[in-house]
Design a protein around this motif. Sequence first.
Motif, PDB file in Angstrom:
ATOM      1  N   ASP A  66      37.042  17.464 164.282  1.00 52.79           N
ATOM      2  CA  ASP A  66      35.987  17.683 165.205  1.00 52.79           C
ATOM      3  C   ASP A  66      35.482  18.806 165.376  1.00 52.79           C
ATOM      4  OD1 ASP A  66      35.752  14.923 164.687  1.00 52.79           O
ATOM      5  OD2 ASP A  66      36.343  14.455 166.828  1.00 52.79           O
ATOM      6  N   GLU A  67      36.564  19.767 165.864  1.00 51.41           N
ATOM      7  CA  GLU A  67      36.146  21.176 166.447  1.00 51.41           C
ATOM      8  C   GLU A  67      35.991  22.343 165.119  1.00 51.41           C
ATOM      9  OE1 GLU A  67      40.872  20.985 166.368  1.00 51.41           O
ATOM     10  OE2 GLU A  67      38.963  19.828 166.805  1.00 51.41           O
ATOM     11  N   SER A  75      31.453  11.668 160.799  1.00 45.02           N
ATOM     12  CA  SER A  75      32.524  10.888 160.415  1.00 45.02           C
ATOM     13  C   SER A  75      32.633  11.170 158.853  1.00 45.02           C
ATOM     14  CB  SER A  75      32.275   9.247 160.600  1.00 45.02           C
ATOM     15  OG  SER A  75      31.054   8.854 159.665  1.00 45.02           O
ATOM     16  N   LEU A  76      33.935  10.468 158.368  1.00 41.58           N
ATOM     17  CA  LEU A  76      34.442  10.653 157.070  1.00 41.58           C
ATOM     18  C   LEU A  76      33.283   9.848 156.127  1.00 41.58           C
ATOM     19  CD1 LEU A  76      37.981  10.194 157.254  1.00 41.58           C
ATOM     20  CD2 LEU A  76      36.735  12.308 157.276  1.00 41.58           C
ATOM     21  N   LYS A  77      32.939   8.657 156.818  1.00 43.83           N
ATOM     22  CA  LYS A  77      31.875   7.786 155.840  1.00 43.83           C
ATOM     23  C   LYS A  77      30.578   8.556 155.847  1.00 43.83           C
ATOM     24  CE  LYS A  77      29.941   3.208 156.015  1.00 43.83           C
ATOM     25  NZ  LYS A  77      28.578   3.750 155.329  1.00 43.83           N
ATOM     26  N   ASP A  78      30.159   9.126 156.901  1.00 39.22           N
ATOM     27  CA  ASP A  78      28.934   9.988 156.891  1.00 39.22           C
ATOM     28  C   ASP A  78      29.070  10.957 155.538  1.00 39.22           C
ATOM     29  OD1 ASP A  78      27.724   8.484 158.387  1.00 39.22           O
ATOM     30  OD2 ASP A  78      27.939   9.942 160.306  1.00 39.22           O
ATOM     31  N   GLN A 112      43.505  10.381 149.255  1.00 40.90           N
ATOM     32  CA  GLN A 112      42.510   9.788 150.465  1.00 40.90           C
ATOM     33  C   GLN A 112      42.240   8.305 150.078  1.00 40.90           C
ATOM     34  OE1 GLN A 112      42.029  11.161 153.167  1.00 40.90           O
ATOM     35  NE2 GLN A 112      40.483   9.716 153.899  1.00 40.90           N
ATOM     36  N   VAL A 113      42.088   7.402 150.891  1.00 44.97           N
ATOM     37  CA  VAL A 113      41.577   5.999 151.001  1.00 44.97           C
ATOM     38  C   VAL A 113      40.102   6.237 151.329  1.00 44.97           C
ATOM     39  CG1 VAL A 113      41.708   3.805 151.592  1.00 44.97           C
ATOM     40  CG2 VAL A 113      43.936   5.034 151.229  1.00 44.97           C
ATOM     41  N   PHE A 114      39.250   5.708 150.303  1.00 42.54           N
ATOM     42  CA  PHE A 114      37.765   5.319 150.648  1.00 42.54           C
ATOM     43  C   PHE A 114      37.651   4.066 150.795  1.00 42.54           C
ATOM     44  CE2 PHE A 114      38.366   9.308 148.466  1.00 42.54           C
ATOM     45  CZ  PHE A 114      37.399  10.517 149.150  1.00 42.54           C
ATOM     46  N   ALA A 115      37.407   3.598 152.076  1.00 43.00           N
ATOM     47  CA  ALA A 115      37.251   2.024 152.154  1.00 43.00           C
ATOM     48  C   ALA A 115      35.828   1.930 153.073  1.00 43.00           C
ATOM     49  CB  ALA A 115      38.410   1.582 152.797  1.00 43.00           C
ATOM     50  N   TYR A 116      34.976   1.947 152.330  1.00 46.73           N
ATOM     51  CA  TYR A 116      33.728   2.075 152.969  1.00 46.73           C
ATOM     52  C   TYR A 116      32.792   0.829 152.282  1.00 46.73           C
ATOM     53  CZ  TYR A 116      35.355   6.512 154.295  1.00 46.73           C
ATOM     54  OH  TYR A 116      36.092   7.788 154.611  1.00 46.73           O
TER      55      TYR A 116
END
Length: 277
Positions: A66-67, A75-78, A112-116
């Motif tokens: 975040d910093e 977010s990762l989804k965004d 990485q897992v992309f679970a969107y």
Amino acid sequence: MPVLQNKIDFAVLFSVKKANPNGDPLDGNRPRVDYDGFGEVSDVCIKRKIRNRLQDMGEKIFVQSDERKEDGFKSLKDRADNCQALKDAKKDADKFAEAACAEWLDVRSFGQVFAYDKMSVGVRGPVSIQTAVSVLPVDVTSMQITKSVNSTTSDKKGADTMGAKHRVDFGIYECFGSINVQLAEKTGFTEEDAEKIKTALQTLFENDCSAARPEGSMEVLKVYWWKHNCKIGQYPSAKVHRSLKISVHGEGKSLTEYKIEDEHLAGLEPEVYDGLQ
């Protein structure tokens, strides 16, 4: 740059002096220790520092703290939803994974897992890192502190509210890892990427200071980089890692009491970064 063709094993030795290298949130943020008293720094913590260093080097990183967010996404989804390359490959899992690896260095390194939404895509990365463990059991010191002002006007706690800070007085930690060629071929991890990981390991604690880790309290002492002459490796990773020997003369309370040696394996000479020189 060509995809990585030679297996790589590596080791990082670092010192901790009056710092909290990795607090445990389930133990009042005390430095992590195992049941035998040996200090630990989780693999997740090490990867976070590597990602931060890669960001400092100008690389695109998917899992940003975040910093350190550079693109404004919350977010990762965004971040994934706003990547055009992923949008174009959304209906094909293989092309989606390929596009994600091409876009972000940490994805093609660590996976990485992309679970969107309705799609779930998993990427296995070639770079694996173990939990760092201290050579000897560590002494954890706790210091009582007080805050000098109220946090807010309506704060019911007085200005003399007690708290605590915890630190490791001194310790030498060792962390091992490997880079798998078969997985590198799947993610497109290159020789150049491997060099960037090596540079990040050598500078692991730059721009990492905090109240728990004051500047200079954590130092990379040595990085050993074994590059095999084939894809599967000349020796198993465990044997390569065991070739690094650390002996302690005295109580191990200072750096001068540690002796670091590498028992060379035939045909496998490590490249050594020596932070002590």
